[in-house]
Design an enzyme around this catalytic site. Structure first.
Site, PDB file in Angstrom:
ATOM      1  N   ASP A  78       2.976  -2.768  -5.057  1.00 18.33           N
ATOM      2  CA  ASP A  78       1.720  -3.489  -4.821  1.00 18.33           C
ATOM      3  C   ASP A  78       1.777  -4.418  -3.619  1.00 18.33           C
ATOM      4  OD1 ASP A  78       3.572  -4.963  -6.408  1.00 18.33           O
ATOM      5  OD2 ASP A  78       2.005  -6.383  -6.958  1.00 18.33           O
ATOM      6  N   GLU A 135       3.814  -6.008  -9.360  1.00 22.57           N
ATOM      7  CA  GLU A 135       4.879  -7.007  -9.494  1.00 22.57           C
ATOM      8  C   GLU A 135       4.364  -8.406  -9.199  1.00 22.57           C
ATOM      9  OE1 GLU A 135       7.794  -9.826  -8.633  1.00 22.57           O
ATOM     10  OE2 GLU A 135       6.611  -8.960  -6.992  1.00 22.57           O
TER      11      GLU A 135
END
Length: 403
Positions: A78, A135
């Site tokens: 991400d 994350e």
């Protein structure tokens, strides 16, 4: 193993891949394009791919030989909600979204390793490549959701490993820390409520800003006067808001804290202390305080045997001068900590160099993650992917003496 395991044209391909991911960043649980790209690459290499874990997460599995031993390698995918300010040719094409933490690099590294592992087939056992979403989202992020959906029950691992790029250290320098390596990270939202009124007659109001200001100062006594000075604690006020204009005393004030420590018992103590201070400070001014204490990532604890194994591989592959052991623990946090609570393993760092990306707006270069001028260093790809390949071949070696 030679760090030139992949031919030069393949390294160029993975650099291009990394830059393509950087150009098309996606936020947590929205990594549809990235996950699709990863899945297609893994399938082409012969991996069995299980998709839609925790939404956009996936696992690529490769089995070879007859051993029941297994290993997991994890990469996060991400990006962050930051407007990129670089003038790079591969700068983000998505407004207010960029790979400011190098997860584009982590994804490309693990795919390059997947390529080498699949082509060499120099292992006996099962390799699980874990591509994790979200994350950056905090306590309810991708690692926790993957575990809740049975990650290690569905893909059993004898050990699991993850790597993060680290700016400010030489490119290709590997860094390790046994036991506690990163802090827990909690978010605390405190709402102070009083009685609004005219700024000219404060005695007719109950000013929540005074309660918030008093609590803000008192909270720092937790670190200086309440917690053992040998324990590391950070309490930072990241947001403080009250009112809408200068001559009105507001009804409420709002504060958000970031709370970090390396100790699970101290973490428990901090919640009680912060709640008590904010509540009693508010009461002393006739106001009230509501404390919403949100647990984020736990303390990240590496296991000794797995850390030592990873260190040995790095030293054998790159030499002692490229390996640093027992670095100072970091006050940053990582949701890989959740995985380490369920499976032995090691979280390690690789140097990203001292020179960051050029910021077109300021003319400066940046050497800090979560910065609008940050970029992953493509020179890290070869050593990092070679390390993952060597670690798999070491831990799943058919020769028990070599493990």
């Amino acid at each position: 193993m030679d760090t030139k395991t992949l031919p030069p044209n393949d390294w160029d391909d993975y650099i291009a891949l990394r830059r393509d991911i950087h150009r098309h960043p996606e936020l947590g649980f929205e990594e549809h394009r990235t996950a699709g790209l990863v899945a297609a690459r893994l399938k082409a290499l012969g991996y069995t791919v299980t998709e839609n874990i925790a939404g956009t997460g996936l696992v690529g599995t490769l089995r070879h030989g007859t051993s029941t031993r297994s290993i997991g390698l994890r990469a996060d995918m991400d990006a962050l909600p930051i407007q990129e300010t670089t003038d790079l040719a591969w700068a983000s094409s998505t407004p207010n979204t960029m790979h400011a933490c190098g997860h584009d690099g982590h994804t490309a590294i693990l795919l390059a390793a997947a390529d080498a592992i699949a082509r060499r087939r120099s292992f006996d056992g099962t390799v699980h490549l874990i591509f994790q979403p979200a994350e950056e989202l905090g306590g309810g992020g991708g690692a926790r959701r993957m575990l809740e959906e049975g990650l290690f029950q569905r893909f059993p691992c004898d050990a699991v490993f993850a790597m993060h790029n680290m700016p400010g250290w030489p490119v290709g320098q590997f860094m390790f820390k046994d036991e506690v390596m990163m802090a827990s990270a909690d978010r605390v939202i405190v709402t102070f409520r009083g009685k609004g009124g005219h700024g000219a007659v404060p005695h007719q109001a109950i000013d929540p800003t005074i309660a918030a200001a008093s609590a803000l100062m008192a909270l720092q006594t937790i670190v200086s006067r309440t917690i053992d000075p040998l324990q590391s604690v950070v309490i930072s006020v990241g947001k403080l808001h009250a009112g809408a204009t200068y001559n009105v005393i507001p009804d409420s004030a709002y504060m958000e804290l970031s709370v970090r420590t390396f100790s699970a018992p101290v973490r428990e103590q901090l919640e009680a202390l912060i709640t008590r201070i904010c509540t009693l400070q508010a009461e002393s001014f006739g106001a009230t305080a509501v404390v919403d204490y949100q647990r984020g990532y736990p303390v990240l604890v590496n296991t000794a045997a797995e850390t030592q194994s990873a260190v040995a591989v790095a030293r054998q592959l790159f030499g002692d001068d490229k390996v640093v052991t027992d670095i100072d623990p970091l006050m940053g946090s990582e949701d890989f900590a959740y995985m380490l609570q369920e499976c032995p393993g090691c979280y390690l760092l690789i140097g990203n160099g001292h020179i960051g990306a050029h910021d077109a707006a300021t003319g400066l270069t940046h050497c800090m993650v979560h910065n609008p001028g940050y970029d992953f260093n493509d020179e890290c790809l070869a050593p990092a992917a070679s390390f993952w390949t060597a670690l798999v071949e070491h831990r799943l070696s058919p020769d028990p003496i070599a493990r």
